[in-house]
Design a protein around this motif. Sequence first.
Motif, PDB file in Angstrom:
ATOM      1  N   VAL A  54       0.726  -1.272  -0.028  1.00 29.44           N
ATOM      2  CA  VAL A  54       0.015   0.013   0.028  1.00 29.44           C
ATOM      3  C   VAL A  54       0.783   1.308   0.083  1.00 29.44           C
ATOM      4  N   ASN A  55       0.598   2.220  -0.807  1.00 26.85           N
ATOM      5  CA  ASN A  55       1.330   3.345  -0.998  1.00 26.85           C
ATOM      6  C   ASN A  55       1.695   4.065   0.316  1.00 26.85           C
ATOM      7  N   SER A  56       2.637   4.752   0.333  1.00 23.30           N
ATOM      8  CA  SER A  56       2.910   4.960   1.795  1.00 23.30           C
ATOM      9  C   SER A  56       2.107   6.684   2.038  1.00 23.30           C
ATOM     10  N   GLY A  57       1.932   7.320   1.178  1.00 22.22           N
ATOM     11  CA  GLY A  57       0.770   8.393   1.313  1.00 22.22           C
ATOM     12  C   GLY A  57      -0.376   7.878   1.701  1.00 22.22           C
ATOM     13  N   THR A  58      -0.725   6.846   0.966  1.00 20.85           N
ATOM     14  CA  THR A  58      -1.931   6.292   1.222  1.00 20.85           C
ATOM     15  C   THR A  58      -2.069   5.822   2.899  1.00 20.85           C
ATOM     16  N   LEU A  59      -1.131   5.109   3.298  1.00 17.74           N
ATOM     17  CA  LEU A  59      -1.034   4.638   4.609  1.00 17.74           C
ATOM     18  C   LEU A  59      -1.095   6.004   5.531  1.00 17.74           C
ATOM     19  N   SER A  60      -0.409   7.137   5.268  1.00 12.22           N
ATOM     20  CA  SER A  60      -0.330   8.157   6.206  1.00 12.22           C
ATOM     21  C   SER A  60      -1.769   8.880   6.371  1.00 12.22           C
ATOM     22  N   SER A  61      -2.451   8.728   5.057  1.00 16.33           N
ATOM     23  CA  SER A  61      -3.705   9.510   4.983  1.00 16.33           C
ATOM     24  C   SER A  61      -4.857   8.723   5.866  1.00 16.33           C
ATOM     25  N   ILE A  62      -4.698   7.162   5.755  1.00 16.87           N
ATOM     26  CA  ILE A  62      -5.524   6.381   6.541  1.00 16.87           C
ATOM     27  C   ILE A  62      -5.257   6.508   8.176  1.00 16.87           C
ATOM     28  N   ILE A  63      -4.122   6.675   8.475  1.00 19.43           N
ATOM     29  CA  ILE A  63      -3.746   6.562   9.827  1.00 19.43           C
ATOM     30  C   ILE A  63      -4.081   8.077  10.620  1.00 19.43           C
ATOM     31  N   ASN A  64      -4.260   9.123   9.805  1.00 18.88           N
ATOM     32  CA  ASN A  64      -4.587  10.408   9.946  1.00 18.88           C
ATOM     33  C   ASN A  64      -6.005  10.746  10.198  1.00 18.88           C
ATOM     34  N   GLY A  65      -6.711   9.601   9.445  1.00 14.92           N
ATOM     35  CA  GLY A  65      -8.184   9.711   9.234  1.00 14.92           C
ATOM     36  C   GLY A  65      -8.479  10.525   8.267  1.00 14.92           C
TER      37      GLY A  65
ATOM     38  N   ARG B 229      -8.401   9.631   4.901  1.00 17.21           N
ATOM     39  CA  ARG B 229      -9.035   8.793   3.730  1.00 17.21           C
ATOM     40  C   ARG B 229      -9.769   7.534   4.220  1.00 17.21           C
ATOM     41  N   PRO B 230     -10.803   7.135   3.449  1.00 22.43           N
ATOM     42  CA  PRO B 230     -11.329   6.118   3.910  1.00 22.43           C
ATOM     43  C   PRO B 230     -10.575   4.929   3.126  1.00 22.43           C
ATOM     44  N   VAL B 231     -10.573   3.804   3.750  1.00 23.15           N
ATOM     45  CA  VAL B 231      -9.913   2.504   3.317  1.00 23.15           C
ATOM     46  C   VAL B 231     -10.813   1.696   2.401  1.00 23.15           C
ATOM     47  N   ALA B 232     -10.195   1.361   1.144  1.00 19.02           N
ATOM     48  CA  ALA B 232     -10.948   0.583   0.420  1.00 19.02           C
ATOM     49  C   ALA B 232     -10.329  -0.616   0.696  1.00 19.02           C
ATOM     50  N   VAL B 233     -11.312  -1.832   0.157  1.00 20.09           N
ATOM     51  CA  VAL B 233     -11.399  -3.229   0.734  1.00 20.09           C
ATOM     52  C   VAL B 233      -9.984  -3.784   0.424  1.00 20.09           C
ATOM     53  N   LYS B 234      -9.436  -3.575  -0.838  1.00 20.33           N
ATOM     54  CA  LYS B 234      -8.363  -3.923  -1.146  1.00 20.33           C
ATOM     55  C   LYS B 234      -7.161  -3.490  -0.304  1.00 20.33           C
ATOM     56  N   GLN B 235      -6.940  -2.380  -0.181  1.00 23.45           N
ATOM     57  CA  GLN B 235      -6.097  -1.825   0.795  1.00 23.45           C
ATOM     58  C   GLN B 235      -6.408  -2.412   2.267  1.00 23.45           C
ATOM     59  N   LEU B 236      -7.462  -2.831   2.817  1.00 25.34           N
ATOM     60  CA  LEU B 236      -7.749  -3.278   4.043  1.00 25.34           C
ATOM     61  C   LEU B 236      -7.162  -4.806   4.190  1.00 25.34           C
ATOM     62  N   ASP B 237      -7.386  -5.398   2.962  1.00 22.62           N
ATOM     63  CA  ASP B 237      -6.691  -6.878   2.726  1.00 22.62           C
ATOM     64  C   ASP B 237      -5.236  -6.713   2.862  1.00 22.62           C
ATOM     65  N   ARG B 238      -4.656  -5.653   2.133  1.00 22.44           N
ATOM     66  CA  ARG B 238      -3.063  -5.819   2.219  1.00 22.44           C
ATOM     67  C   ARG B 238      -2.549  -5.521   3.414  1.00 22.44           C
ATOM     68  N   ILE B 239      -3.511  -4.503   4.225  1.00 17.27           N
ATOM     69  CA  ILE B 239      -2.937  -3.917   5.668  1.00 17.27           C
ATOM     70  C   ILE B 239      -3.014  -5.166   6.414  1.00 17.27           C
ATOM     71  N   THR B 240      -4.094  -5.846   6.349  1.00 19.25           N
ATOM     72  CA  THR B 240      -4.369  -7.074   7.393  1.00 19.25           C
ATOM     73  C   THR B 240      -3.235  -7.939   7.094  1.00 19.25           C
ATOM     74  N   THR B 241      -2.804  -8.397   5.787  1.00 17.27           N
ATOM     75  CA  THR B 241      -1.809  -9.395   5.588  1.00 17.27           C
ATOM     76  C   THR B 241      -0.548  -8.966   6.132  1.00 17.27           C
TER      77      THR B 241
ATOM     78  N   PRO C 160     -17.598  -4.029  -3.380  1.00 23.65           N
ATOM     79  CA  PRO C 160     -16.458  -4.920  -3.163  1.00 23.65           C
ATOM     80  C   PRO C 160     -16.249  -5.415  -2.018  1.00 23.65           C
ATOM     81  N   PHE C 161     -16.630  -4.553  -0.870  1.00 25.85           N
ATOM     82  CA  PHE C 161     -16.465  -5.584   0.525  1.00 25.85           C
ATOM     83  C   PHE C 161     -17.330  -6.811   0.501  1.00 25.85           C
ATOM     84  N   LEU C 162     -18.572  -6.589   0.136  1.00 29.16           N
ATOM     85  CA  LEU C 162     -19.294  -7.843   0.406  1.00 29.16           C
ATOM     86  C   LEU C 162     -19.026  -8.933  -0.594  1.00 29.16           C
ATOM     87  N   GLN C 163     -18.515  -8.619  -1.853  1.00 31.92           N
ATOM     88  CA  GLN C 163     -17.737  -9.686  -2.559  1.00 31.92           C
ATOM     89  C   GLN C 163     -16.573 -10.424  -1.778  1.00 31.92           C
ATOM     90  N   ARG C 164     -15.746  -9.691  -0.953  1.00 28.20           N
ATOM     91  CA  ARG C 164     -14.717 -10.355  -0.305  1.00 28.20           C
ATOM     92  C   ARG C 164     -15.405 -10.874   0.724  1.00 28.20           C
TER      93      ARG C 164
END
Length: 465
Positions: free
Chosen positions: A31-42, A44-56, A86-90
């Motif tokens: 996951v892109n570092s800028g995206t991660l920074s935005s997620i941590i700072n609240g 940017r919303p998390v897309a399901v693909k990003q959530l799966d990569r973060i979880t892994t 996409p979340f329901l699909q996963r």
Amino acid sequence: MQLKNTIQAKLDAYLKIEGITINQFAGISGVNSGTLSSIINGNRPVAVKQLDRITTGMGLPEGELYELYIDEYVVRSTPDWRRMGPFLQRCAELDKLECIRQVVRTIMDNISYAQAVFEMGEEWFAQGKRQAAALLYEGVAESEKYQHSERLALCQYRLFKIALGKDQEANLRAAMHFEYFVERLDEVDQLNALKDLANIYASLHRWNNVDVIAEAMGRKASIQYQNRYHKVSRRAVSKETGRPLCFYILYSHLLRSAVCAERGDYGQALQYVSRYSDFSWVQERTEEARQIMEQFGEWAGANTYLYRLMSGETAVLADYVEFISTREGEIITGLTKIIQAANRFGLNVDPIIECFESRVEFKEQRTRMGKRNVQVTEDQSAVLLYELSVYYLKTQRVHRGLVYLFQNLDLSVRMNSDSGIVGCVALFEQYRHLSSVEDQERYKILIGEVQKSNEKKIGSAAGNR
């Protein structure tokens, strides 16, 4: 201070505990570092693909953070279908049924989601993800229960199909619930629904229901046939039936012949046979239609022998045996009817049983038109076992008769067939005095299974009050 139970808080705490920088975790997770920074700072919303990569990347099991995702983006926010789809699909891919249930329960407060949820249900149903699809259909059906819509009826049709299994009582409840919605379906879906309902009622020996439904199916199919092939101004076909229209008309006659036979009216049964063996009116010229006519012609031949045999013309027995011997799909049905005739008329059919016994397999049956209805196939197996037990018990071959009776009782318990269980119990009690100690012990064990099954039913009924 206690950490907030959010995805960004979990991620931030993980990075601090592990001593990992955002750039390092970006390399680990993809996951892109800028995206991660935005997620941590609240920010940017998390897309399901990003959530799966973060979880892994955090070393957690797949879907571990899905409950938090639901809390943040469904319960505490206005749901966005572009994110929820996409979340329901996963969730379906990971078999996270409880997550699907939570999302659907929440978003279906807004009926504008109904079409998108229904379409996803149709997609999953076609893919074989039936339990996941059921949750979507249930959500749509609940939100539209006062709408009397075709979509509501389609949801109920799908739920009926999903509910069918080996439990006969559950199948009966599903059929009785769905029957109310059939008339709300479009005319094409009505034919398939009536066919499916008739098959289930036939497997439950509810012949009055079969007769009513078969008559309706034949009448509706005949009207559609007239509109399509015989009117001067033919109606445009907006949707095709699951099979050529001629099938539903022929199948209606076949079902009604079976009803007459079950009532002992073999003369009327033969009248219906003549109707589904007459193809002079059929307009379809496709390969599928040709196979349908061949199959109905074969059934007509078999049932002509059968109904004559069951009406007392025992002279046709040899011809009937020869007929079914070359048709694997007819052996279980044919052998069952032969033994029923033997039990009725006192015939000795030992050589016939010996001839076919090794060829009888209680497995999925197929015809030229595909797989036979599973519930009908299981019911035929149960009837055959019962008739075999009666045949051997009546001829004083008690041990062999009880072997078949116990097989039938075991199958009836697994099918949750009260009528099958009662029939087996009554037959055993009639011959108990001739049974061995071993036979009585085996019977006791099986009756124990019946009692366990009844206790489960009572517990379930109490829990639903």
